[in-house]
Design a protein around this motif. Structure first.
Motif, PDB file in Angstrom:
ATOM      1  N   ALA A  15     -12.323   3.400  -0.425  1.00  0.00           N
ATOM      2  CA  ALA A  15     -11.442   2.407   0.181  1.00  0.00           C
ATOM      3  C   ALA A  15     -10.360   3.072   1.014  1.00  0.00           C
ATOM      4  CB  ALA A  15     -10.807   1.542  -0.906  1.00  0.00           C
ATOM      5  N   PHE A  16      -9.678   4.052   0.429  1.00  0.00           N
ATOM      6  CA  PHE A  16      -8.574   4.684   1.150  1.00  0.00           C
ATOM      7  C   PHE A  16      -9.065   5.480   2.358  1.00  0.00           C
ATOM      8  CE2 PHE A  16      -6.748   3.851  -3.023  1.00  0.00           C
ATOM      9  CZ  PHE A  16      -5.559   3.241  -2.658  1.00  0.00           C
ATOM     10  N   SER A  17     -10.225   6.111   2.252  1.00  0.00           N
ATOM     11  CA  SER A  17     -10.751   6.833   3.417  1.00  0.00           C
ATOM     12  C   SER A  17     -11.181   5.860   4.506  1.00  0.00           C
ATOM     13  CB  SER A  17     -11.925   7.733   3.003  1.00  0.00           C
ATOM     14  OG  SER A  17     -13.021   6.976   2.527  1.00  0.00           O
ATOM     15  N   THR A  18     -11.721   4.715   4.119  1.00  0.00           N
ATOM     16  CA  THR A  18     -12.083   3.676   5.088  1.00  0.00           C
ATOM     17  C   THR A  18     -10.856   3.185   5.845  1.00  0.00           C
ATOM     18  OG1 THR A  18     -14.042   2.893   3.896  1.00  0.00           O
ATOM     19  CG2 THR A  18     -12.937   1.306   5.323  1.00  0.00           C
ATOM     20  N   TRP A  19      -9.793   2.906   5.113  1.00  0.00           N
ATOM     21  CA  TRP A  19      -8.579   2.383   5.750  1.00  0.00           C
ATOM     22  C   TRP A  19      -7.922   3.442   6.626  1.00  0.00           C
ATOM     23  CZ3 TRP A  19      -6.830   0.197   0.377  1.00  0.00           C
ATOM     24  CH2 TRP A  19      -7.643  -0.896   0.060  1.00  0.00           C
ATOM     25  N   LEU A  20      -8.003   4.694   6.222  1.00  0.00           N
ATOM     26  CA  LEU A  20      -7.461   5.774   7.051  1.00  0.00           C
ATOM     27  C   LEU A  20      -8.225   5.871   8.366  1.00  0.00           C
ATOM     28  CD1 LEU A  20      -5.562   8.237   7.351  1.00  0.00           C
ATOM     29  CD2 LEU A  20      -7.343   9.610   6.237  1.00  0.00           C
ATOM     30  N   ARG A  21      -9.568   5.824   8.288  1.00  0.00           N
ATOM     31  CA  ARG A  21     -10.393   5.897   9.509  1.00  0.00           C
ATOM     32  C   ARG A  21     -10.145   4.702  10.419  1.00  0.00           C
ATOM     33  NH1 ARG A  21     -14.294   7.371   5.679  1.00  0.00           N
ATOM     34  NH2 ARG A  21     -15.250   5.294   5.821  1.00  0.00           N
ATOM     35  N   ALA A  22      -9.781   3.561   9.824  1.00  0.00           N
ATOM     36  CA  ALA A  22      -9.529   2.358  10.615  1.00  0.00           C
ATOM     37  C   ALA A  22      -8.144   2.373  11.256  1.00  0.00           C
ATOM     38  CB  ALA A  22      -9.679   1.117   9.733  1.00  0.00           C
ATOM     39  N   GLY A  23      -7.352   3.402  10.979  1.00  0.00           N
ATOM     40  CA  GLY A  23      -6.039   3.531  11.586  1.00  0.00           C
ATOM     41  C   GLY A  23      -4.961   2.688  10.938  1.00  0.00           C
ATOM     42  N   LEU A  24      -5.174   2.261   9.699  1.00  0.00           N
ATOM     43  CA  LEU A  24      -4.175   1.446   9.017  1.00  0.00           C
ATOM     44  C   LEU A  24      -3.101   2.324   8.379  1.00  0.00           C
ATOM     45  CD1 LEU A  24      -6.462  -1.130   7.170  1.00  0.00           C
ATOM     46  CD2 LEU A  24      -5.358  -1.360   9.403  1.00  0.00           C
ATOM     47  N   SER A  25      -1.901   1.798   8.300  1.00  0.00           N
ATOM     48  CA  SER A  25      -0.836   2.420   7.544  1.00  0.00           C
ATOM     49  C   SER A  25      -0.815   1.758   6.166  1.00  0.00           C
ATOM     50  CB  SER A  25       0.517   2.221   8.237  1.00  0.00           C
ATOM     51  OG  SER A  25       1.574   2.704   7.438  1.00  0.00           O
ATOM     52  N   VAL A  26      -1.000   2.552   5.112  1.00  0.00           N
ATOM     53  CA  VAL A  26      -1.190   1.998   3.769  1.00  0.00           C
ATOM     54  C   VAL A  26      -0.042   2.401   2.853  1.00  0.00           C
ATOM     55  CG1 VAL A  26      -2.698   1.925   1.742  1.00  0.00           C
ATOM     56  CG2 VAL A  26      -3.701   2.040   4.045  1.00  0.00           C
ATOM     57  N   THR A  27       0.502   1.412   2.160  1.00  0.00           N
ATOM     58  CA  THR A  27       1.492   1.636   1.110  1.00  0.00           C
ATOM     59  C   THR A  27       0.858   1.259  -0.219  1.00  0.00           C
ATOM     60  OG1 THR A  27       3.348   1.116   2.577  1.00  0.00           O
ATOM     61  CG2 THR A  27       3.755   0.993   0.202  1.00  0.00           C
ATOM     62  N   LEU A  28       1.004   2.130  -1.206  1.00  0.00           N
ATOM     63  CA  LEU A  28       0.452   1.865  -2.531  1.00  0.00           C
ATOM     64  C   LEU A  28       1.581   1.735  -3.549  1.00  0.00           C
ATOM     65  CD1 LEU A  28      -1.873   1.690  -4.624  1.00  0.00           C
ATOM     66  CD2 LEU A  28      -1.830   4.197  -4.723  1.00  0.00           C
ATOM     67  N   ALA A  29       1.577   0.639  -4.282  1.00  0.00           N
ATOM     68  CA  ALA A  29       2.484   0.455  -5.411  1.00  0.00           C
ATOM     69  C   ALA A  29       1.665   0.505  -6.685  1.00  0.00           C
ATOM     70  CB  ALA A  29       3.212  -0.886  -5.296  1.00  0.00           C
ATOM     71  N   ASP A  30       1.887   1.516  -7.508  1.00  0.00           N
ATOM     72  CA  ASP A  30       1.086   1.664  -8.728  1.00  0.00           C
ATOM     73  C   ASP A  30       1.680   2.762  -9.604  1.00  0.00           C
ATOM     74  OD1 ASP A  30      -0.780   1.671 -10.707  1.00  0.00           O
ATOM     75  OD2 ASP A  30      -2.507   2.028  -9.413  1.00  0.00           O
ATOM     76  N   GLY A  31       2.202   2.383 -10.745  1.00  0.00           N
ATOM     77  CA  GLY A  31       2.695   3.375 -11.683  1.00  0.00           C
ATOM     78  C   GLY A  31       1.891   3.400 -12.954  1.00  0.00           C
ATOM     79  N   VAL A  32       0.661   2.838 -12.915  1.00  0.00           N
ATOM     80  CA  VAL A  32      -0.139   2.661 -14.123  1.00  0.00           C
ATOM     81  C   VAL A  32      -1.469   3.400 -14.054  1.00  0.00           C
ATOM     82  CG1 VAL A  32      -1.223   0.972 -15.645  1.00  0.00           C
ATOM     83  CG2 VAL A  32       0.919   0.404 -14.497  1.00  0.00           C
ATOM     84  N   SER A  33      -2.195   3.247 -12.942  1.00  0.00           N
ATOM     85  CA  SER A  33      -3.552   3.777 -12.846  1.00  0.00           C
ATOM     86  C   SER A  33      -3.571   5.295 -12.785  1.00  0.00           C
ATOM     87  CB  SER A  33      -4.253   3.222 -11.608  1.00  0.00           C
ATOM     88  OG  SER A  33      -5.477   3.870 -11.378  1.00  0.00           O
ATOM     89  N   ALA A  34      -4.650   5.862 -13.302  1.00  0.00           N
ATOM     90  CA  ALA A  34      -4.882   7.305 -13.205  1.00  0.00           C
ATOM     91  C   ALA A  34      -5.727   7.643 -11.981  1.00  0.00           C
ATOM     92  CB  ALA A  34      -5.569   7.809 -14.476  1.00  0.00           C
ATOM     93  N   GLY A  35      -5.740   6.738 -11.000  1.00  0.00           N
ATOM     94  CA  GLY A  35      -6.567   6.968  -9.823  1.00  0.00           C
ATOM     95  C   GLY A  35      -6.153   8.169  -8.996  1.00  0.00           C
ATOM     96  N   GLY A  36      -4.856   8.453  -8.960  1.00  0.00           N
ATOM     97  CA  GLY A  36      -4.386   9.622  -8.235  1.00  0.00           C
ATOM     98  C   GLY A  36      -4.515   9.511  -6.733  1.00  0.00           C
ATOM     99  N   PHE A  37      -4.130   8.361  -6.162  1.00  0.00           N
ATOM    100  CA  PHE A  37      -4.281   8.149  -4.723  1.00  0.00           C
ATOM    101  C   PHE A  37      -2.970   8.339  -3.953  1.00  0.00           C
ATOM    102  CE2 PHE A  37      -7.448   5.239  -6.746  1.00  0.00           C
ATOM    103  CZ  PHE A  37      -8.562   5.986  -6.434  1.00  0.00           C
ATOM    104  N   GLU A  38      -1.966   8.918  -4.597  1.00  0.00           N
ATOM    105  CA  GLU A  38      -0.666   9.068  -3.950  1.00  0.00           C
ATOM    106  C   GLU A  38      -0.749   9.828  -2.626  1.00  0.00           C
ATOM    107  OE1 GLU A  38       0.151   9.279  -8.464  1.00  0.00           O
ATOM    108  OE2 GLU A  38      -1.471   9.700  -7.045  1.00  0.00           O
ATOM    109  N   HIS A  39      -1.643  10.824  -2.558  1.00  0.00           N
ATOM    110  CA  HIS A  39      -1.745  11.648  -1.350  1.00  0.00           C
ATOM    111  C   HIS A  39      -2.625  11.019  -0.276  1.00  0.00           C
ATOM    112  CE1 HIS A  39       0.341  14.834  -3.453  1.00  0.00           C
ATOM    113  NE2 HIS A  39      -0.526  14.782  -4.434  1.00  0.00           N
ATOM    114  N   ALA A  40      -3.228   9.863  -0.588  1.00  0.00           N
ATOM    115  CA  ALA A  40      -4.120   9.216   0.368  1.00  0.00           C
ATOM    116  C   ALA A  40      -3.444   8.097   1.133  1.00  0.00           C
ATOM    117  CB  ALA A  40      -5.353   8.669  -0.368  1.00  0.00           C
ATOM    118  N   VAL A  41      -2.132   7.912   0.911  1.00  0.00           N
ATOM    119  CA  VAL A  41      -1.419   6.792   1.528  1.00  0.00           C
ATOM    120  C   VAL A  41      -0.181   7.291   2.260  1.00  0.00           C
ATOM    121  CG1 VAL A  41      -2.270   5.160  -0.196  1.00  0.00           C
ATOM    122  CG2 VAL A  41      -0.108   6.354  -0.589  1.00  0.00           C
TER     123      VAL A  41
END
Length: 397
Positions: A15-41
């Motif tokens: 999802a995050f790589s798709t949105w990056l390729r689409a040129g979107l600016s993404v903000t993530l709010a999440d202090g619970v998941s262990a997904g580790g996507f902080e560096h992808a936004v």
């Protein structure tokens, strides 16, 4: 365009790589998941986002100035839909999100609109189980109504088995409740659908294989270009859209197929996990994560791209014991041309958890083929078996 994402469960890298390729600016709010996507936004807010604990007003303030709001977390569906509504942005609708978060609410909504489903009962304590089995049910499924990933889903054949499993089901449920329903025979499948303005814009069919100690862990998913939802399945999905009053969302619906008669099991208003979205992209040329962003942003849906495959499949490693070593993909992929990804999900030194939920699986192999489906399945089986052996988990199943 700015997209505000409230919560992201693990393994949503696509999802995050798709949105990056689409040129979107993404903000993530999440202090619970262990997904580790902080560096992808572009921006990250470590805050509580679970439906039962989130500060919706605070999240709405964070989302000001964004063009869309969405979520990749089952536990944040209501929160994300509420924030979208507060800001006047598209979403599935708060009512639809509330229904999606409770399998009991799904059954009630289905009954009100004539949707077929298994006989069932809400469970708040042992007495509910005694009453359910006293009516003569022989085989049933007991599970939490508000959990995902096949967590604490058990087959029970009498009231004694149900009472034995009940404490484990209750412990997993955020609401400390359960649902028991009659077991239905038949093959299981899922429908991935794009819903825009209450209308079905796209749908695909994915076959599911389940197993493991509980019988309900998801072992494999297969998507075939030649197999799409038939008229009966499509009609069921449209009825569900109307029953839930879904506005705009990616819809994941699980059904039982018994002699061509589909029966609704459950659904949710977010893209499927377990890499089903990646399978759909490979076979149908449809990136559901891109559709998800476009729906949230109120943009036209993108055109399909030429698919690279006729058939795509993902298979999971079920194993127990201690992981002895980390395995490099190159150790597995040689001689398996249709296997594109092999990955272990537990590091060396870890003891694998009990196999009572999908998150306990030890690894997976994903691939696609332009021709022979049997060859693809064989290669994936080999990859998963070899991965388990190399990890040092000989009890892999």
């Amino acid at each position: 365009m700015r997209l505000f994402v409230i919560g992201a469960d693990p393994r949503r890298e696509w999802a995050f790589s798709t949105w990056l390729r689409a040129g979107l600016s993404v903000t993530l709010a999440d202090g619970v998941s262990a997904g580790g996507f902080e560096h992808a936004v572009d921006r990250f807010h470590p805050v509580e986002v679970r439906d039962e604990k989130a500060d919706v007003e605070s999240l709405a303030r964070m989302a000001l100035g964004h063009d869309g709001v969405t979520t990749l977390a089952e536990g944040s569906l209501i929160t994300a839909a509420t924030v979208a509504r507060e800001l006047g942005l598209p979403g599935p609708g708060v009512g639809a999100a509330r229904i999606a978060r409770s399998k009991i609410s799904q059954r009630w909504a289905g009954q009100r609109h004539g949707l077929t489903g298994p006989r069932h009962s809400a469970v708040t304590g042992p007495d509910d189980l005694v009453r359910f089995f006293a009516a003569g049910v022989q085989a049933a499924v007991l599970k939490p109504p508000d959990a995902s990933a096949s967590a604490a889903v058990f087959a029970v054949h009498n009231v004694e088995e149900a009472l034995d499993r009940w404490p484990r089901v209750r412990a997993i449920s955020p609401s400390r409740t359960g649902i028991v329903e009659e077991y239905l025979p038949g093959a299981e499948a899922s429908v991935e659908a794009v819903v825009r303005g209450g209308e079905l814009a796209f749908s695909s069919l994915t076959r599911k294989q389940t197993g493991g100690p509980t019988g309900f862990l998801e072992v494999a998913h297969t998507t075939d270009q030649a197999e799409r939802p038939d008229a009966a399945v499509s009609a069921l999905v449209r009825d569900l859209i109307a029953a839930w009053q879904i506005e705009s969302a990616i819809l994941h619906v699980e059904v039982k197929l018994d002699d061509g008669r589909p029966v609704l099991l459950e659904g949710t208003v977010r893209p499927a996990g377990d890499y089903i979205t990646e399978l759909v992209s490979a076979v149908h040329g449809r990136d559901l994560y891109l559709d998800q962003a476009h729906l949230a942003l109120g943009q036209p849906l993108a055109a399909d791209h030429p698919p690279p495959a006729r058939r795509a499949e993902v298979r999971f490693l079920l194993a127990s014991g201690i992981v002895r070593r980390n395995v490099a993909p190159v150790e597995v992929l040689a001689g398996l041309p249709d296997v594109k990804i092999v990955r272990q999900l537990a590091a060396a030194g870890c003891r694998l958890p009990p196999l009572t939920a999908n998150w306990a699986r030890a690894g997976y192999a994903l691939g696609w083929s332009t021709d022979d489906g049997e060859s693809l399945t064989g290669q994936l089986r080999t990859a998963v078996t070899d991965l388990g052996k190399l990890m040092g988990t000989p009890e892999s199943a």
